[in-house]
Structures are given as structure tokens and as C-alpha cells.
Scaffold this active site. Sequence first.
Site, short mmCIF file in Angstrom:
data_model
loop_
_atom_site.label_atom_id
_atom_site.label_comp_id
_atom_site.label_asym_id
_atom_site.label_seq_id
_atom_site.Cartn_x
_atom_site.Cartn_y
_atom_site.Cartn_z
N GLY D 46 36.84 49.82 45.28
CA GLY D 46 35.44 49.43 45.22
C GLY D 46 35.20 48.04 44.68
O GLY D 46 34.14 47.47 44.91
N GLN D 47 36.19 47.50 43.99
CA GLN D 47 35.98 46.21 43.33
C GLN D 47 35.86 45.05 44.30
O GLN D 47 35.40 43.98 43.95
CB GLN D 47 37.13 45.85 42.38
CG GLN D 47 37.98 46.99 41.86
CD GLN D 47 39.07 47.40 42.81
OE1 GLN D 47 38.81 47.73 43.96
NE2 GLN D 47 40.29 47.41 42.34
N SER D 49 38.78 44.15 45.83
CA SER D 49 40.08 43.52 45.61
C SER D 49 40.72 43.08 46.92
O SER D 49 41.39 42.05 46.97
CB SER D 49 41.01 44.46 44.85
OG SER D 49 41.18 45.66 45.55
N GLY D 286 41.67 38.18 35.49
CA GLY D 286 41.14 39.46 35.96
C GLY D 286 39.78 39.67 35.35
O GLY D 286 39.37 38.92 34.47
N VAL D 287 39.07 40.71 35.82
CA VAL D 287 37.70 40.87 35.32
C VAL D 287 37.22 42.32 35.25
O VAL D 287 36.24 42.62 34.59
CB VAL D 287 36.72 40.04 36.17
CG1 VAL D 287 36.50 40.69 37.54
CG2 VAL D 287 35.40 39.82 35.47
N GLY D 288 37.94 43.25 35.87
CA GLY D 288 37.40 44.60 36.02
C GLY D 288 36.98 45.27 34.74
O GLY D 288 35.81 45.53 34.49
N GLU D 289 37.96 45.58 33.89
CA GLU D 289 37.66 46.35 32.69
C GLU D 289 36.88 45.58 31.63
O GLU D 289 36.01 46.16 30.96
CB GLU D 289 38.96 46.86 32.08
CG GLU D 289 39.71 47.81 32.98
CD GLU D 289 41.07 48.12 32.40
OE1 GLU D 289 41.17 49.14 31.73
OE2 GLU D 289 42.00 47.32 32.59
#
Lengths: 289, 160, 463, 340
Positions: D46-47, D49, D286-289
Site C-alpha cells: 500500500g505504501q 513501494s 525510509g519513511v514508513g514507520e
Amino acid sequence: MRAFDFVSAESADQAVSLLSEHGPNVIVLAGGTDILVDLKHAKHDPDVVVDITRADDLKGIEVNDEGLRMGALVTHTEIMDDPYIQENFPALVHAAHTIGAVQTRNLGTLGGNLVTCVPSMDSGPALMALEAEVTVAGPDGTRRMDLEEFFVGPRKTVLEHNEVLLDVIIPKRNLGKPTDFLKFGLRKGQALALVNAASALWVGEGNTFKDVKISLGAVAPTVIRAPAAEDFLEGREITPENMAEAGRLAVEDAKPIDDFRASASYRRDLIAVLTKRTLDNAYRLAQND
Amino acid sequence: MTDVTLTINGEERSASVPPETSLLRLLRDEFYLTGSKLGCDVGDCGACTVIVDGMPVNACLMLAGQVDGRDVVTIEGLATLEDLHPIQKAFEEFASLQCGFCGPGVIISAKGLLDRNPDPTKEEIKDALSGNLCRCTGYTKMIEAVQDAARILRGEKEAA
Amino acid sequence: MTDDVKVADKTDSLTDLKETDEDLRLPSVVEPAHFPVETIDTEARHQTPAVGQRATRPDGRLHGLGQTKYIDDITFPNMLFAKMKRAGISSALIKSIDTSEAEAMPGVAAVLTGKEIPVNSYGPSYQDQPVLADERVFHAGDPVAAVAAVTEQIAEEACERIKVEYEPLEPVYDPVEAMKDEIKVHPPHSNIYATKRIKKGDLEKGFAEADHIFEGVYSTQMIEHVPLEPHASIAQWDPNGRVTLWSSLGRITLGRADIARTLDMPINKIRIVGTIVGGNFGGKNEITTEPALALLSRKTGRPVKMVYTREEEFIASTTRHPFIMEYKTGVTDDGMITARKVRLVLDGGAYCSWSETTLGKACILSAGPYNIENLLAEAYCMYTNKTMTGAMRGFGAPQVCFAYESQMDEIAHKLGIDPLELRMKNAFHEGSASPTGQVLQSVVVKDSLEKAAERFGWKEDGQ
Amino acid sequence: MKKRGKGMGCMWYPIGFTVMANPSAATVKVNEDGTATLITGTVETGQGSLTVLGQIAAEELGISTDDVHVVSADTDATPMDTGAIASRTTYVTGNAIQLAAEKAKNILFEVAAPMLGVRPNQLEAKDRQIQVKGFPQSCLPIGEVAAHAQNGAGTPALGSASYNPPTVAMDPETGQGKPFSTYVYATQIAEVEVDEETGEVEVLRIAAAHDCGTAINPMLVEGQIQGGISMGVGMAIQEEMLFDDEGRQINPNLTNYIMPTSLDMPDLEVDIVENFDPTGPFGAKGVGEPTAVATSAAICNAIYDAVGARIYNLPATAEKVLAAIKSKDRSDRQKYLPAE
């Protein structure tokens, strides 16, 4: 969902005969926003589901000789969209708007909300503060009663298995009566009420409370009135102090419970605050008239 | 079994299904219109939102028998063979969807809003989407996309 | 009156069903869906250089059209639907499982219990979780049997007819209580199944240098990921003895190894196809139903699908660890942190899952993005008879950040220093040494503080 | 009656697994027309990626995002990848892809060098061309080179590579070591309004400034930040899984598990902090969490600023906030740990 039969009624009369014919293990389906959930969780296992959504005589909003009549199948969205209600009963619009979200307001009906009779229902308090009456149709004809008499307990009304709710009527004497409704939930969208409250009042001579009716939801087995608070206010001067005192008295009229959503003690705090605020808002509405 | 005939995305369709079939199951299992998603099956998440007779509703909260003779629009009914619907286009341009599972329901809710209210405020958009839970996006880019699509549908902005 | 009303037929009860498609309530009609063939592309997708472009997502278009095929949107001919019976009791020995009534139901193709699983345990760190509980139940959401049937409805009813006899055991739910190890969740193993320690400088000296000591205990709650798409998988066993799994798993390579282990099969006989996942957030990082579905498919020779209900998503998937966090911090009058001591207790739930990783990251990050010479951080992870905790967006970082940043705020207010300034004084800079002694690069804490403060207007209304 | 307050939360967060190897492998194939196919074992959860990874491959090959098709997530066909976890995809998988694309590109350079009469190391890939560094007029379309590589030279342009972030094991006693290759940093600031009589908190707006190294796709980075904040809002004031005395969940449904709806979300003002990490693909981390980390602290600090009530125990429900306002002491810190 477990298996069941499905049958549609085209009118209230037909609904009553279908219910009589298939009863007693039958379920009436209107908006379905509660019933379908219960069916999926197997809380009900009916032999027959009687769909009444095609019964046109259960629909419509009109002002007649008796007052404001809202058919049991009127949806929450229809209440919000009705120009007369918007003009005269913003509290009903607000109450309808706090129910679920657009999708459930488009499906869910006023009658369904009342018949399901959960203590936290949002339709009840404002109607009860406006002394609404309901009409019930059964095999022997119709009967009329106050909304308070209609509610029996949590998820229980006076309806027999072969009866349907026809309509809700706000009596003529209360048309345009300044009323406010407030709901306190755990979030802004799709919230269930921790407490909700409604106040209706006229302003009497000398800026006094007249015919004050206060109703509370989610604080007792059914939606209730707050007689101690009402009696206290009747004839008194309209002041913030008296409104606050009415809030305190309303707490005594209620029997809130502890549950995972909130403690009884917190609910009591909310009753006082919401009662006070609905009185204040209703008074402001009266001043604007 | 319950026999139903209804209009789905402008075409008449019929099926014979068990009476306990929900509208959502009817669409997904009978007509293979899998754009409407099953996220909670009890009307909380809005992933199954479809338009019935002009109004957005949760397809999981209606029985198939209730839609006999009615008009249903699903996400599959928005785009034409030539082009995306302006809301779909805006959602793509603004990257309004991440995992996308809530997307069809959100877009249908947005269509339901713009059909009735071509010039909604931000608060009205939030209200219209409050029945559609989304865990990925924080809703922000969805609201921006609905505003943009509304401008295009009102003719104030050229479609990209 | 009712003569002109059409009453639908009800098949009397599921027990009396005949094995015909109509009586088993199977779908009958297939209709194609439409999609646009011509669309306009956004420019950023076609530009070079590619990096830095606000390029649109090709999958985003499919999402918006309702054309993305998540697992539940995939159907195979003759596919069966599986459901699992859940324990509903949080700690118990399983005395017996009687599946006979379920197996006899028309429409039921196969029933599976834990005894039939070659290696009935899995987990990314410790293999402490049964695919289907066979001897003991560790939390109320544990599955004890699986059923494959021609419809979900029949599978569900069959689950209700499986009789399980339990001998209840004393449970433990509170992680602090669990630390005592009097009631063991996984006997003979200790409930304290993972620990971590970070030590730097001289803590006593650091506290001695402080003008103020701040102490606080902070705690956080258990949180569910709530992906909008529930966990879903389809298994198909083929005549070559290979199994293909279409799964909402977010890490297919390692998932394949886990499945191979539980099925006691060579890795090359397992294929996992990941489709677009409808939300992960750490919750879909390990296998769940896949081994059971594979075996149900082998038993029946048919593809088997299972989709979690929303309730299963809560009770049978991983969650975010509740933390209890003790913070003691020494600060000088001008707001420089001289020492910090942290103790963390994690409620790990019934299985380890990604708890070890969570514990480690939380411990390393627990002092915050600040230069602290003297530091001790200790963390413990506890088994309890609750839903398992695991990976979730941030692996323990949101919990410790709540604690260290709340305490920073208390320090700022007590010392009368602007919260922004207090952080600027102590924040990492390029080349700072982390609590583990790592020299940090590309450090922009202060830039982020300044940028957020500027955007917010932090300084505008006086403070 | 209603009081406003502001509060901040600042954080750091690592990229990838703690010490443990978490490699990714990737294959990049340049097709005869200069488009490319990227084969990766990661999963799109969903990100976005796959879009970002395609951009990384495109950048290395000097082509556009649309020129790259990404094949993913089939264990029979795609190479090993640790997966969509630990905010590692852009950094770890991205590094593997950049290395793989570089190998494919070097084949193109080998083929193009004699065609352009230069040495391979004089070439660069840019704007869909293989061109001479410092003299872009001397160039060939990448498709022509790729076609010649395959059909003329017989060396189709493809490359495979893997990457694992370098770490140093942690000392078991002191934890000293290099558990991660790199970290990101962020600050979020919240403004809230608190109803003093009910304890209800409305989050009005949040400003967020996040570091992710180079933002490969700023639009998708913004989306990650906005989404992470919504989870943070839920953690701060709404969400909690509740259990009864027998260990069964009380609220395992979306009616009673309270998560933010569109009406509960504040206005978000998102900034990406400019940064470049030399160890990441084109400087990216990175950026997700990290986006979900600082929110609850910022909101609770804003609550304190508004009404002087400190929340020690999440979530800061209206009931807890009202209790804290009434007591204004630390009485809600019921849970102490036993002595060491």
C-alpha cells in the site's frame, strides 16, 4: 447469516398480516443497520424476515392537524433534508446527523432506531423532550401512546411480534418549540453516545422557564425524562446558575452504568454538562425566534 | 431462493440467490463485481459502499431481496470504456489511495456527495467520508482529490 | 391479503441439505466488469530524472477503478471456503476434539486439527505458536480446528458443531504479574522471554551532576493494525505435490520458509504469490492460516480460501505491545541532560512473534534523539495469556517516544525553558554517538525541529 | 470552557532490522526498446513501494518512471527479499535495485562505447540516452543500444544484485554496537482544543517535518506521513483493545474499537526535511514507520499546555483527561514496576 425466508410487504396492513401469518419467530426488516448486524452475529435466528421497506404508507414527513408526522420508514437523511424540520427543529436534524455516517443514515430509519430501543439511541431524547407520540398498528387496528410508554427496556418496546410502528408525531402544541440536542461520543465520526441529552423549553413571563422538558439517553435502561430537573426549573428565572443546578439534578434522575466505554461516574459528569448546555442552547434558540 | 432483477451500472441483471444473501454478496459472488469490498460486513468500514437509487449505502447492510427492482451503481459503473470518472482521475493524480482497499467505497461516497452537493465545503467532504474508514492515508489527500474533482465537475477546471 | 406476495423458499435446515448446487446455495451467474482502455497519463511518470518526481502509481489507478484483485477477489473453480474454530478460553489443556458431527455435514469437504500438521509450530523468532492448537490453548483467539466447505456459511456452522473439551488452567494477563513467573504461559519456559540492555557512561556520576531529577511512569495500550483488508489466503495443492499460496503476506520469502517448516516440505515445492496487500502496518508479516489451508487443499484436492472476519482480525492477528515505562532523568539548571535510566516492560501476549525485535528497537531508541553521556536502558518482554503482540509500525518506538517526549515536556515546564529550546540543546548532531556508541550520519533532528516549529508558528504566539 | 494548547514530539528511528541480516536481491532487465523490467521479491502493501522502486531503477538507467515495469512478489519468479517490514524497502531493496540496474547499465556502456568511439567509463545514462559525459551531443538512444546489446553483441542488458545493510553486533552486556546502518529524524507539533468540562480533546492541526533522506517520490512520502499521523492520533486519544476478566476481547470490532474517521483528523501540514544519506539509493533512507512515532507525545504535550493536565497512560480519552484536569497531580500513574 443463518438461513431464513424473505418476504416483502407493500403496506403496513400487509406487514401486519405477514407477521401474524409467519409469527412468532419473525423479524421486521426496515433500514437493516441493526438487524442485519444481529443476523450476521446470529443474535437472531428467525424463520422469516419481513421486509417493510416497500410499504409507502410508512413513509413521508408532513404537518397535519395533529402536528408533525414522520412515518416510521423516514430515514435519518430525510429528516436532515426536510425543510420544515430544518426550520423548526434543528435539534432533530442534529440528532439525525449524529447517527452513524452517510451510508447508515441513508438506510437507517427513524422507526428502526426507536424500535431497536438501545439506551444510547440518538433519535429518542429530542423526540421525548418534544413529547412525541407514536402510533402502533396490529391485527386489531392502531393504538397511540407517548414515546415514553413505547420504550420498555433495553432492546424492548411494547410492540408485539405482529405489530409495527406506523409513525411518530410531535404534537401541535410543540411545533417550533426551542429544543436542543447534544451527544457525547468517543469520536466525531460514527460515534455511539456515551451520554446524549435534549432540552425543550418555552420562555415564560419575566424570562422564566416554561414547560421545560429534559430527556437523557444512554444513562438508564431506556431513554428517560429528567423530572427532578424539569420540576426545579419550571417557573424559575433563566440563569446560568439555574441551568447548572438542573444539570446536577438531572444526574439524580439517571442511573448510568459502568462499562468499557466509560465509567458511571464520568457519565454523571457528562449528564450535568450536557443538560446545562442543551438548556442554554435551547434558550438561545428561543431568543433568536 | 429469492429471485431478484435489478439495474446494476445501467444494465438489467437477474439472479436467484438464498434469501440471506446480502447485496454485497450478490454483487461480488453472483455478478463478480468485486470492486465493492468486504471489510467488516456490519456497516462500520464503508468499503462496500454502493449507490442505491441515488443514495450511498453499505451493501453489506441490505439483503438482495430488498434491491429487487432498484438501481444500483458500483465502482465498476463509474468509468466508461473511454475514460476514468473525474473523481477516479483526481484520486490517481493526488495519490489519494495507498493500499486501495477502502478506495472504491470512498470514491462512491464522494460521488454520492458531489451528485447532491456540487460545491461542498471541506467539512462537508469530511462528513461525507466519515463512513469510510481508511488506515493508510489519514484522509488528507482524499479530501484534496474530492475538492479537485468537484472543481472539474463544476466546469471550473479543465480535466487533466 | 398475502396471496400476491412471493415468499422465498427456505431450505429447512442445513442438515437436510442435498448436495446440489442450488441447495448448497452456490453462485450461478458470472458477469464481466468494465474498465477504461483510454486514459490520460500524468506527466511526472514520463519525466527524467525519475527520482524526485511526484509520479503517480499504476496500482493507484486500479485501486480507484475497483480493479485491483486482492486475495478475496480471486476465485477458482471448485474452490472451498475455510473457517476456523477459536478457543474462546485463554488458557487450557485440550482434552479432546470431536469433529465427527462437523465432518458429517453435507457440504463439508474436510476438517483439520493440529495433530495433522507435520510441525505444529511457527514464529519469526521463536517457534512457539501452533498453527492449530492441539495440546494447549495459550490465548482466547487460538484456532483449534479448521473446516473446508462449499460455502463460508456451512464452514461456519460446521465449526460450531466441533466439540472441544478443555481443562482450564490458571491464566496470567498482567505483564507485571507475569514477571513473577508464578503462573507460566509456556511451561517450563520463563515468562520473561526476551531482555535487552543498553549501558553507556557512568549513571551514578551522571545523576550526581544533575541539578534536577525527573521520574515518571508511562504506559501505553494494546493497539490493532486495522488493515482494511482482513488477512486472506488461498491454497492450491497440485498433483506434483507442490502447493501454491496466494496470500496477503507482506514478506513472502521468509513466509515460504516458515510454511515449508510447518509442512515439513522442501522450499522449492512451495510457491507464494503476493498480490497487492490491503494494508499491512506490520500486521501481515507472518504466516497465519497458510499451512492449514495447504493441508485442507491436499485433503480435498480443491483450492481452499480463507478470509479473516473483522473479529478474527482483532483476536487472531498480532497487535501493538502495551508498554510500561519507568523513566528517570537528570538535568542541569540550564536544561542539559546528564543521565537517563529507563526500564521497559512489554506485554508480549501469548507468542513471541516479533517481540524480540520490538524490545530491541524500543530499548535502543528509548533515550530519544538526544546526546546523553550516561545511560542505562533495560527492557523485558513478558508472555501473558492474551492476543499476541508483534510487529506494528514503529516496533516499540511510538511507545518510548510518548514517554521520553512527555518527560522532556515536564522538564521544559519545570525549568521554564521553551520545549523547542530544550530539545535543540540536547538533540543529536552530525557525528553524535548513539546510545549504542554508533557514530550517526545524516542527522537532521535540529532541522526537523526548526522546520516543524516554523511551519506551526511555534514562536509566534509567545512562549 | 475550551482551551487551546500546543505541544511537540521529536524522534529518531532506524531503517532495517536490528543487527540481523535483512537482505534484498533484485534483477533489472533492459528491454530492446530501452524500457526496463524490474523483478523484486518485495510485496506492495500500500505504501507505493513498487512505484518508488521503479523510480530508483529508472534513475540509474536514465529513463522515466513509466519506462520501468515492476514484477513483484512471486516466490517462483522473484528473488529473495526480506519484505515490507522495518521501513526497509526504499533503503535496502532500493540499494539492491540500484546495484542491479548499474550492472545492466554497464553492459549498455560496454556495447555503446565502441559505437560512440569512447571508453565505457566516459559514458552516462540520462534522458533515455547513453551519452558521453561532458559532451551530450555524442549520444545514442538507450533503446538502440539495448537492441544492439541483445541482437548484435549478444549480451542482453540485465543485472542482478543484492544488498544487506552493514551492522555490527551489539555487546550482550552493554548493547554497544552498530545495530542499524542509518536512522531518520522527525518532529511533529500538535495544536489541540480541550473541553475543560468534559475532557474532550479535539486535535486541530499537526505540523510534521520528517527526514527520509532524499524523497524519491515526495507525493508518496507526504502520504506516508499523513497516514502515520492518523495512526498516531488514534494511539493518542482513541484506540485501545480491551479484555474482560477471562482474557477475551471486549471490543473486537470497528464499532467499539475507536479509530479515527475523516472527521477526527486534524489539518496536516507536512514538510520533508532536506537531507541526503550517502549510504542510501540516491541518498534515500525510509519513511514508513517513523511517521506514527511522535504524534501521541505531541498531542499529550499539547493537552498539558492547554489545561495543565499530564497524561501518563494512553490513550488520552476524554474521561482520562477530565480526571487529570480534576486531580492535576500524578494520581493516574497506577502501574509501578516491582523493585529491581
